[in-house]
Design a protein around this motif. Structure first.
Motif, PDB file in Angstrom:
ATOM      1  N   GLN A 204       3.966 -10.139  -8.984  1.00 33.15           N
ATOM      2  CA  GLN A 204       4.954 -11.158  -9.342  1.00 33.15           C
ATOM      3  C   GLN A 204       6.102 -10.584 -10.169  1.00 33.15           C
ATOM      4  OE1 GLN A 204       4.489 -14.381  -8.165  1.00 33.15           O
ATOM      5  NE2 GLN A 204       2.773 -13.426  -7.098  1.00 33.15           N
ATOM      6  N   GLN A 205       5.770  -9.672 -11.087  1.00 31.72           N
ATOM      7  CA  GLN A 205       6.806  -9.098 -11.955  1.00 31.72           C
ATOM      8  C   GLN A 205       6.269  -7.817 -12.563  1.00 31.72           C
ATOM      9  OE1 GLN A 205       8.266 -11.767 -14.997  1.00 31.72           O
ATOM     10  NE2 GLN A 205       9.745 -10.297 -15.815  1.00 31.72           N
TER      11      GLN A 205
ATOM     12  N   GLY B  67       7.356  -5.028 -15.711  1.00 31.64           N
ATOM     13  CA  GLY B  67       8.266  -4.795 -16.830  1.00 31.64           C
ATOM     14  C   GLY B  67       7.514  -4.415 -18.080  1.00 31.64           C
TER      15      GLY B  67
ATOM     16  N   GLU C   2       9.775  -7.570 -21.835  1.00 28.25           N
ATOM     17  CA  GLU C   2      10.470  -8.122 -20.661  1.00 28.25           C
ATOM     18  C   GLU C   2       9.644  -9.195 -19.982  1.00 28.25           C
ATOM     19  OE1 GLU C   2      12.968  -4.062 -19.448  1.00 28.25           O
ATOM     20  OE2 GLU C   2      11.023  -4.505 -18.530  1.00 28.25           O
ATOM     21  N   ILE C   3       8.336  -8.965 -19.879  1.00 27.80           N
ATOM     22  CA  ILE C   3       7.457  -9.950 -19.238  1.00 27.80           C
ATOM     23  C   ILE C   3       7.388 -11.225 -20.069  1.00 27.80           C
ATOM     24  CG2 ILE C   3       5.066 -10.434 -18.583  1.00 27.80           C
ATOM     25  CD1 ILE C   3       6.297  -8.494 -16.661  1.00 27.80           C
TER      26      ILE C   3
ATOM     27  N   PRO D   8      10.233 -14.098 -18.169  1.00 31.35           N
ATOM     28  CA  PRO D   8       9.414 -14.279 -16.962  1.00 31.35           C
ATOM     29  C   PRO D   8      10.282 -14.697 -15.782  1.00 31.35           C
ATOM     30  CG  PRO D   8       9.120 -16.137 -18.476  1.00 31.35           C
ATOM     31  CD  PRO D   8       9.916 -15.099 -19.216  1.00 31.35           C
ATOM     32  N   VAL D   9       9.959 -14.149 -14.595  1.00 32.19           N
ATOM     33  CA  VAL D   9      10.817 -14.410 -13.438  1.00 32.19           C
ATOM     34  C   VAL D   9      10.432 -15.683 -12.696  1.00 32.19           C
ATOM     35  CG1 VAL D   9      11.378 -11.974 -13.063  1.00 32.19           C
ATOM     36  CG2 VAL D   9       9.391 -12.977 -11.911  1.00 32.19           C
ATOM     37  N   ASN D  10       9.204 -16.160 -12.900  1.00 29.72           N
ATOM     38  CA  ASN D  10       8.814 -17.395 -12.222  1.00 29.72           C
ATOM     39  C   ASN D  10       7.814 -18.165 -13.070  1.00 29.72           C
ATOM     40  OD1 ASN D  10       6.207 -16.279 -11.709  1.00 29.72           O
ATOM     41  ND2 ASN D  10       6.934 -15.371  -9.796  1.00 29.72           N
TER      42      ASN D  10
ATOM     43  N   VAL E 128       4.285 -16.452 -13.960  1.00 34.09           N
ATOM     44  CA  VAL E 128       4.322 -15.448 -15.031  1.00 34.09           C
ATOM     45  C   VAL E 128       4.522 -16.120 -16.384  1.00 34.09           C
ATOM     46  CG1 VAL E 128       5.541 -13.428 -15.936  1.00 34.09           C
ATOM     47  CG2 VAL E 128       5.168 -13.656 -13.474  1.00 34.09           C
TER      48      VAL E 128
ATOM     49  N   GLU F 218      14.166 -18.587 -13.306  1.00 32.40           N
ATOM     50  CA  GLU F 218      14.895 -18.196 -12.098  1.00 32.40           C
ATOM     51  C   GLU F 218      14.234 -18.738 -10.835  1.00 32.40           C
ATOM     52  OE1 GLU F 218      17.847 -16.720 -11.996  1.00 32.40           O
ATOM     53  OE2 GLU F 218      17.813 -16.898 -14.168  1.00 32.40           O
ATOM     54  N   GLU F 219      12.900 -18.723 -10.801  1.00 32.48           N
ATOM     55  CA  GLU F 219      12.173 -19.197  -9.633  1.00 32.48           C
ATOM     56  C   GLU F 219      11.175 -20.255 -10.063  1.00 32.48           C
ATOM     57  OE1 GLU F 219      10.373 -16.022  -7.446  1.00 32.48           O
ATOM     58  OE2 GLU F 219      12.027 -14.661  -7.895  1.00 32.48           O
TER      59      GLU F 219
ATOM     60  N   ALA G  69       5.409 -18.971  -7.986  1.00 31.56           N
ATOM     61  CA  ALA G  69       5.106 -17.610  -7.516  1.00 31.56           C
ATOM     62  C   ALA G  69       5.195 -17.535  -6.007  1.00 31.56           C
ATOM     63  CB  ALA G  69       3.707 -17.224  -7.975  1.00 31.56           C
TER      64      ALA G  69
END
Length: 378
Positions: free
Chosen positions: A227-228, A230, A234-235, A239-241, A244, A374-375, A378
Motif C-alpha cells: 500500500q505504501q 516510506g 512519512e507513513i 498516509p496515502v490511503n 494505511v 489522497e485515496e 486501499a
C-alpha cells in the motif's frame, strides 16, 4: 572552497519486481501476493507491516527460498534468486518460535549451521564466540534452551542466524512470544545489533509500534499488495490511503468541503469553520481529512480562545492510558452534522484526567495539522 563529492546512493540489497504468488488450483486460486515491487537498500532495517493474511510472511518465505514466486523476479545484490535453494542463498531466518534444538547447548546450537557448511573446528569456535558476544550471551554457552528465558532464547536464535555472516537476515515476528516489557527492551537491542553488524534486516510484524520505532523504512501491506513504502514519519504523517491511515496509529476521519486551494495547501469548511489543511484539491470538492488524536488540543470551553480551527464539543468518554488520557468528544454543527473525535491529552502531574464526562470543551486544530486523504481506500 574544498570540493565536496555528491552523496553515494546505498547499494541495492534486494529488488522484488512484479511478484505474484498463488496457492491452490488454477480453478480455485488463492492469491497471496499480487504484483509486489520493492527495493531494499544494503544495511537497511526494512519492515513488512500488515495484518494477518496480508502476504508479508509469504514474501519472506520467497526471499528465504522456502517458496518460489508464481510470477515475477527477485534479485539479491543484483543476482537473480530463481532456482537457488535456501542453503545457496546468503540469507538466514529467525523464526517466531526460535526453533532451537532442545538437546544441544547454546554453543552447539550456534555452531550447528556452521558445521553443516563444512567450516573447520577452529573457524566454528571463533564464529560462535563472536556471535555470542554480539548478543551478550557469552556466559551462557554451556546451557540448554530450557534453562534460558524467552529473551535469552531469542538472543541465541539471533546468534545462530548471524554466525555464518549472512548478507540479509529475515526476522518473522521474532518478538511476538515475549512479554510487553521484554519486547520493548529487545526492540532497542535488535536495532543496535543491525547497526553494529551492517547486515540488511527484513523484519515482519503486525505491530505498528514495533515498525515505527525500529525501522529505517516500512512497507505497509494489505490483501497481498504493497500500500505504501516510506520512513516511519512519512507513513505516519502522510498516509496515502484510508487503510494505511487507519492501520498505522489512531486516526480521526472527517469530511469537509474545499473552499480554496493553493500549492500544497487547501482551505476546507469543517463544522462551520474555515481551516487550512495539508494537500491540494479542487474548490467545491468533498474530501476526507486525516487528523491524528494528538494533533488536537483540548481546553475548557470558557478558557479557550476563538480561533481558526476551534470547535466546541462535549466529552462523551475518557480512558486513562498512563502517559495521557484518550477522550472521545462529540462535535456538532447544524449544517454539517456531527462527529465523535478521539483526542489524546497529556496527563497532568497529579495523573488525574482534566475533563469530566459531559463537560463542554473546545478543541483547537492547528493550521496544516489535518491532511487531505489522497485515496479513499486501499
Amino acid at each position: 572552497m574544498r570540493y565536496k563529492p555528491p552523496p553515494v546512493a546505498p547499494a541495492e540489497a534486494i529488488h522484488i519486481r512484479e511478484v505474484y504468488k498463488r496457492f491452490g488450483t488454477p480453478n480455485d486460486p488463492v492469491i497471496a501476493l499480487e504484483g509486489v515491487t520493492l527495493t531494499v537498500a544494503e544495511d537497511e532495517f526494512f519492515t513488512l507491516l500488515g495484518p494477518s493474511g496480508c502476504g508479508k510472511t509469504t514474501l519472506l518465505r520467497l526471499l528465504a527460498g522456502f517458496e518460489a514466486p508464481t510470477e515475477g523476479d527477485i534479485f539479491l545484490f543484483g543476482e537473480p534468486l530463481a532456482g537457488k535453494p535456501p542453503h545457496k542463498r546468503p540469507v538466514n531466518t529467525v523464526f517466531q518460535h526460535y526453533a532451537l534444538f532442545p538437546h544441544m547447548t547454546v554453543a552447539q546450537n550456534v555452531a550447528f549451521g556452521l558445521e553443516m557448511l563444512g567450516q573447520s573446528a577452529a573457524e566454528v569456535k571463533r564464529a560462535v564466540a563472536r556471535s555470542l558476544e554480539l548478543v551478550q550471551m557469552t556466559g551462557f554457552a554451556a546451557r540448554r534452551p530450557a534453562q534460558l528465558s524467552g529473551g535469552q532464547q531469542q538472543r541465541v536464535a539471533l546468534a545462530r542466524a548471524l554466525a555464518p555472516r549472512p548478507k540479509v537476515l529475515l526476522l518473522d515476528e521474532p518478538l511476538s512470544a515475549l512479554d510487553l516489557k521484554l519486547r520493548h527492551a529487545m526492540r532497542g537491542e535488535l536495532k543496535a545489533l543491525q547497526r553494529e553488524t551492517g547486515v540488511t534486516f527484513i523484519f515482519v510484524t503486525h505491530d505498528q509500534e514495533e515498525a515505527l520505532t525500529m525501522s529505517d523504512r516500512i512497507a505497509v501491506m494489505a490483501s497481498g499488495r504493497v500500500q505504501q513504502v516510506g520512513t516511519p514519519a512519512e507513513i505516519y504523517e502522510g498516509p496515502v490511503n484510508r487503510f494505511v491511515a487507519d492501520f498505522v496509529g489512531r486516526t480521526n476521519f472527517l469530511t469537509g468541503t474545499v473552499l480554496a486551494s493553493s500549492g500544497e495547501e487547501a482551505v476546507v469548511a469543517l463544522f462551520g469553520r474555515r481551516i487550512r489543511v495539508a494537500g491540494a484539491r479542487r474548490p467545491g470538492e468533498r474530501v476526507t481529512l486525516v487528523v491524528r488524536p494528538e494533533k488536537l488540543a483540548l481546553h475548557p470551553a470558557s478558557a479557550a480562545p476563538e480561533a481558526e480551527g476551534a470547535f466546541d464539543g462535549t466529552v462523551e468518554s475518557s480512558m486513562y492510558l498512563g502517559t495521557d488520557t484518550s477522550y472521545r468528544v462529540r462535535v456538532a454543527d447544524g449544517a454539517a452534522g456531527e462527529a465523535v473525535l478521539e483526542v489524546r491529552d497529556p496527563n497532568a502531574r497529579t495523573g488525574a484526567a482534566r475533563f469530566a464526562v459531559g463537560e463542554r470543551v473546545r478543541l483547537l486544530l492547528a493550521p496544516l495539522a489535518a491532511r487531505v486523504l489522497e485515496e479513499a481506500s486501499a
